[in-house]
Write a protein that holds these residues in place. Structure first.
Motif, PDB file in Angstrom:
ATOM      1  N   THR A   1       0.834  -1.209   0.000  1.00 52.08           N
ATOM      2  CA  THR A   1       0.000   0.000   0.000  1.00 52.08           C
ATOM      3  C   THR A   1       0.862   1.250   0.000  1.00 52.08           C
ATOM      4  O   THR A   1       0.611   2.204  -0.765  1.00 52.08           O
ATOM      5  N   THR A   2       1.896   1.267   0.816  1.00 51.00           N
ATOM      6  CA  THR A   2       2.809   2.410   0.878  1.00 51.00           C
ATOM      7  C   THR A   2       3.489   2.620  -0.467  1.00 51.00           C
ATOM      8  O   THR A   2       3.619   3.762  -0.944  1.00 51.00           O
ATOM      9  N   ALA A   3       3.903   1.531  -1.096  1.00 52.04           N
ATOM     10  CA  ALA A   3       4.552   1.634  -2.412  1.00 52.04           C
ATOM     11  C   ALA A   3       3.593   2.185  -3.449  1.00 52.04           C
ATOM     12  O   ALA A   3       3.984   3.007  -4.301  1.00 52.04           O
ATOM     13  N   ALA A   4       2.321   1.777  -3.394  1.00 52.05           N
ATOM     14  CA  ALA A   4       1.334   2.269  -4.363  1.00 52.05           C
ATOM     15  C   ALA A   4       1.046   3.749  -4.160  1.00 52.05           C
ATOM     16  O   ALA A   4       0.742   4.467  -5.120  1.00 52.05           O
ATOM     17  N   ARG A   5       1.154   4.232  -2.942  1.00 57.39           N
ATOM     18  CA  ARG A   5       0.947   5.667  -2.695  1.00 57.39           C
ATOM     19  C   ARG A   5       2.097   6.498  -3.257  1.00 57.39           C
ATOM     20  O   ARG A   5       1.901   7.619  -3.728  1.00 57.39           O
ATOM     21  N   SER A   6       3.291   5.965  -3.211  1.00 61.42           N
ATOM     22  CA  SER A   6       4.447   6.727  -3.683  1.00 61.42           C
ATOM     23  C   SER A   6       4.635   6.633  -5.191  1.00 61.42           C
ATOM     24  O   SER A   6       5.131   7.565  -5.826  1.00 61.42           O
ATOM     25  N   THR A   7       4.221   5.515  -5.777  1.00 67.98           N
ATOM     26  CA  THR A   7       4.356   5.314  -7.233  1.00 67.98           C
ATOM     27  C   THR A   7       3.029   4.812  -7.776  1.00 67.98           C
ATOM     28  O   THR A   7       2.702   3.629  -7.634  1.00 67.98           O
ATOM     29  N   PRO A   8       2.236   5.672  -8.392  1.00 68.38           N
ATOM     30  CA  PRO A   8       0.919   5.262  -8.900  1.00 68.38           C
ATOM     31  C   PRO A   8       1.012   4.082  -9.857  1.00 68.38           C
ATOM     32  O   PRO A   8       1.904   4.033 -10.720  1.00 68.38           O
ATOM     33  N   THR A   9       0.115   3.134  -9.701  1.00 69.92           N
ATOM     34  CA  THR A   9       0.060   1.952 -10.557  1.00 69.92           C
ATOM     35  C   THR A   9      -1.385   1.680 -10.932  1.00 69.92           C
ATOM     36  O   THR A   9      -2.309   2.287 -10.397  1.00 69.92           O
ATOM     37  N   ASP A  10      -1.574   0.744 -11.874  1.00 78.06           N
ATOM     38  CA  ASP A  10      -2.935   0.357 -12.245  1.00 78.06           C
ATOM     39  C   ASP A  10      -3.273  -1.031 -11.712  1.00 78.06           C
ATOM     40  O   ASP A  10      -4.232  -1.661 -12.160  1.00 78.06           O
ATOM     41  N   ASP A  11      -2.488  -1.511 -10.737  1.00 79.54           N
ATOM     42  CA  ASP A  11      -2.806  -2.796 -10.125  1.00 79.54           C
ATOM     43  C   ASP A  11      -3.834  -2.600  -9.019  1.00 79.54           C
ATOM     44  O   ASP A  11      -4.349  -1.494  -8.821  1.00 79.54           O
ATOM     45  N   LEU A  12      -4.138  -3.655  -8.294  1.00 80.66           N
ATOM     46  CA  LEU A  12      -5.159  -3.583  -7.249  1.00 80.66           C
ATOM     47  C   LEU A  12      -4.877  -2.462  -6.258  1.00 80.66           C
ATOM     48  O   LEU A  12      -5.771  -1.670  -5.938  1.00 80.66           O
ATOM     49  N   PHE A  13      -3.657  -2.390  -5.781  1.00 82.15           N
ATOM     50  CA  PHE A  13      -3.340  -1.388  -4.764  1.00 82.15           C
ATOM     51  C   PHE A  13      -3.434   0.023  -5.335  1.00 82.15           C
ATOM     52  O   PHE A  13      -3.922   0.936  -4.659  1.00 82.15           O
ATOM     53  N   GLY A  14      -3.000   0.206  -6.566  1.00 83.47           N
ATOM     54  CA  GLY A  14      -3.105   1.527  -7.186  1.00 83.47           C
ATOM     55  C   GLY A  14      -4.545   1.963  -7.370  1.00 83.47           C
ATOM     56  O   GLY A  14      -4.883   3.135  -7.135  1.00 83.47           O
ATOM     57  N   VAL A  15      -5.393   1.053  -7.777  1.00 86.74           N
ATOM     58  CA  VAL A  15      -6.816   1.366  -7.955  1.00 86.74           C
ATOM     59  C   VAL A  15      -7.449   1.737  -6.619  1.00 86.74           C
ATOM     60  O   VAL A  15      -8.245   2.679  -6.532  1.00 86.74           O
ATOM     61  N   LEU A  16      -7.108   1.018  -5.568  1.00 90.96           N
ATOM     62  CA  LEU A  16      -7.675   1.318  -4.251  1.00 90.96           C
ATOM     63  C   LEU A  16      -7.147   2.638  -3.694  1.00 90.96           C
ATOM     64  O   LEU A  16      -7.893   3.394  -3.057  1.00 90.96           O
ATOM     65  N   VAL A  17      -5.886   2.933  -3.940  1.00 82.30           N
ATOM     66  CA  VAL A  17      -5.335   4.233  -3.535  1.00 82.30           C
ATOM     67  C   VAL A  17      -6.095   5.360  -4.224  1.00 82.30           C
ATOM     68  O   VAL A  17      -6.413   6.387  -3.616  1.00 82.30           O
ATOM     69  N   ALA A  18      -6.406   5.168  -5.510  1.00 83.00           N
ATOM     70  CA  ALA A  18      -7.114   6.198  -6.278  1.00 83.00           C
ATOM     71  C   ALA A  18      -8.523   6.446  -5.757  1.00 83.00           C
ATOM     72  O   ALA A  18      -9.113   7.495  -6.041  1.00 83.00           O
ATOM     73  N   LEU A  19      -9.077   5.501  -4.983  1.00 83.56           N
ATOM     74  CA  LEU A  19     -10.407   5.692  -4.398  1.00 83.56           C
ATOM     75  C   LEU A  19     -10.363   6.563  -3.149  1.00 83.56           C
ATOM     76  O   LEU A  19     -11.396   6.851  -2.552  1.00 83.56           O
ATOM     77  N   ASP A  20      -9.152   6.967  -2.765  1.00 86.40           N
ATOM     78  CA  ASP A  20      -8.967   7.788  -1.568  1.00 86.40           C
ATOM     79  C   ASP A  20      -9.369   7.034  -0.305  1.00 86.40           C
ATOM     80  O   ASP A  20      -9.923   7.612   0.632  1.00 86.40           O
ATOM     81  N   LEU A  21      -9.063   5.736  -0.283  1.00 85.98           N
ATOM     82  CA  LEU A  21      -9.306   4.932   0.906  1.00 85.98           C
ATOM     83  C   LEU A  21      -8.156   5.098   1.898  1.00 85.98           C
ATOM     84  O   LEU A  21      -7.045   5.466   1.522  1.00 85.98           O
ATOM     85  N   THR A  22      -8.428   4.800   3.157  1.00 85.94           N
ATOM     86  CA  THR A  22      -7.361   4.792   4.149  1.00 85.94           C
ATOM     87  C   THR A  22      -6.482   3.562   3.940  1.00 85.94           C
ATOM     88  O   THR A  22      -6.873   2.602   3.263  1.00 85.94           O
ATOM     89  N   ASP A  23      -5.295   3.574   4.543  1.00 86.28           N
ATOM     90  CA  ASP A  23      -4.423   2.407   4.470  1.00 86.28           C
ATOM     91  C   ASP A  23      -5.131   1.173   5.024  1.00 86.28           C
ATOM     92  O   ASP A  23      -5.015   0.070   4.470  1.00 86.28           O
ATOM     93  N   GLU A  24      -5.864   1.351   6.120  1.00 89.12           N
ATOM     94  CA  GLU A  24      -6.563   0.223   6.735  1.00 89.12           C
ATOM     95  C   GLU A  24      -7.643  -0.338   5.818  1.00 89.12           C
ATOM     96  O   GLU A  24      -7.833  -1.558   5.737  1.00 89.12           O
ATOM     97  N   GLU A  25      -8.338   0.530   5.119  1.00 86.02           N
ATOM     98  CA  GLU A  25      -9.369   0.063   4.176  1.00 86.02           C
ATOM     99  C   GLU A  25      -8.741  -0.673   3.007  1.00 86.02           C
ATOM    100  O   GLU A  25      -9.246  -1.724   2.566  1.00 86.02           O
ATOM    101  N   ILE A  26      -7.641  -0.151   2.487  1.00 88.82           N
ATOM    102  CA  ILE A  26      -6.959  -0.811   1.373  1.00 88.82           C
ATOM    103  C   ILE A  26      -6.469  -2.193   1.790  1.00 88.82           C
ATOM    104  O   ILE A  26      -6.664  -3.188   1.071  1.00 88.82           O
ATOM    105  N   CYS A  27      -5.852  -2.275   2.957  1.00 88.14           N
ATOM    106  CA  CYS A  27      -5.354  -3.562   3.439  1.00 88.14           C
ATOM    107  C   CYS A  27      -6.491  -4.541   3.697  1.00 88.14           C
ATOM    108  O   CYS A  27      -6.355  -5.740   3.442  1.00 88.14           O
TER     109      CYS A  27
END
Length: 356
Positions: free
Chosen positions: A183-209
């Motif tokens: 999750t931390t890596a996806a926040r620092s480097t945007p991606t189109d994988d699962l974690f990147g998509v969830l980061v783009a939803l503006d979810l908290t780290d806990e929600e993403i995990c």
């Protein structure tokens, strides 16, 4: 009492609903029968286990299976795109290649007179590899993911004693730490994988995990279990793969039950339940349709189509092997509150008379 529409099981601590029509009605009424308890630990976590989880910030806020709030729809929509019918169909060649390679290796070993566990040698890894491919996730330790998944299912749906629960909590904490790192890596480097998509939803780290935690478990471990059960049913006989998949889903799905809790006093088939009553729904093995194994309504399993495809392909690829082998022991079972399947299927060729 077994014929009651809803009966209270003292040992389990749930109101049990086995009638398929009533189970369906409960799932279609999430306002009365909420999913809040869907991923709670069946065996309450000990203080020591909770400390282990707390040390890594482990949390499972409402996201998918346990969410009846407004955030459920956007999270589900984002994840559902990974499992569109087109994407599922497109992954069949990869699935067939992964299974066929393992079947060929297994047949070679059996031809040499070896014993073989069909679960570990064939059923275990392809669903995980396919899921990771679909979610765009790379550099994942698949054996570790399988171990994390199995231990997490036992922690949340099993009856581990205090010592075993502590072991499982350490494993869950390890998994959760890995999820936080991704999750931390996806926040620092945007991606189109699962974690990147969830980061783009503006979810908290806990929600993403929380989303990733159960998606990475349910999206592959339950399919391994479905394939394992199907393999067991097909040993030593000819079969039509798609029919066997539907038969298993109707009669012995890897997810035989699921949970709900009443938001207020409610009635099921004329039986009155109090508010906050935990309900255990029978999804399979009670004469209902195969599709009920995946649930219905707003929380229907997003991977239903993928699971069916993977199980069918596994049976098609392993047909010759399955017809030529026999079990050397009664299979030990994964037997959790909501998950059931053979833990292993040790076989030899039918011409091999030695069980050693």
């Amino acid at each position: 009492m077994t014929g009651c529409p809803a009966r209270y099981d003292e040992e389990l601590g749930y109101w049990v609903v086995d009638d398929p029509a009533l189970a369906r009605a409960v799932m279609l009424d999430p306002e009365t029968f909420r999913p809040d308890n869907a991923v709670l630990a069946h065996t309450p976590l000990s203080v020591k286990a909770l400390r282990v989880l707390s040390a890594v910030g482990f949390a499972l806020p409402p996201t998918l299976a346990n969410n009846a709030g407004e955030s459920h729809r956007p999270i589900r929509a984002a994840v559902a795109r990974f499992f569109s019918p087109a994407r599922v169909a497109a992954v069949e060649p990869l699935t067939r290649s992964l299974v066929s390679t393992r079947v060929a290796t297994a047949m070679s070993a059996l031809a040499s007179g070896d014993q073989l566990d069909l679960v570990q040698s064939i059923a275990a890894e392809p669903p995980a590899l396919v899921l990771l491919h679909m979610l765009g996730l790379h550099d994942v330790d698949v054996p570790a993911l399988k171990s994390w998944s199995q231990d997490s299912l036992e922690l949340f749906w099993g009856r581990p004693d205090a010592d075993r629960q502590l072991e499982l909590a350490h494993t869950a904490a390890e998994f959760y730490t890995w999820l936080r790192t991704r999750t931390t890596a996806a926040r620092s480097t945007p991606t189109d994988d699962l974690f990147g998509v969830l980061v783009a939803l503006d979810l908290t780290d806990e929600e993403i995990c929380a989303v990733a935690y159960f998606l990475l478990i349910a999206g592959q471990e339950t399919t391994t279990q479905l394939i394992s059960t199907a393999f067991q049913r097909c040993l030593g006989r000819s079969f039509e793969a798609a029919e066997v998949v539907e038969e298993v889903l109707r009669e012995a799905s890897s997810v035989p039950t699921w949970r709900r809790v009443t938001a207020r006093p409610a009635v099921i088939g004329g039986v009155e339940l109090p508010a906050a009553a935990p309900v255990l729904l029978g999804l399979t093995g009670h004469g209902g349709p195969a599709d009920l194994a995946f649930g219905i309504g707003i929380h229907r399993c997003l991977g239903a189509g993928l699971a069916r495809l993977e199980a069918r392909v596994a049976l098609e690829c392993a047909a010759d092997l399955l017809s030529a082998v026999r079990l050397v022991e009664e299979p030990p079972m994964i037997d959790l509150l909501s998950f059931r399947a053979p833990k292993r299927l040790r076989v030899v060729t039918r011409s091999n008379t030695s069980d050693n």
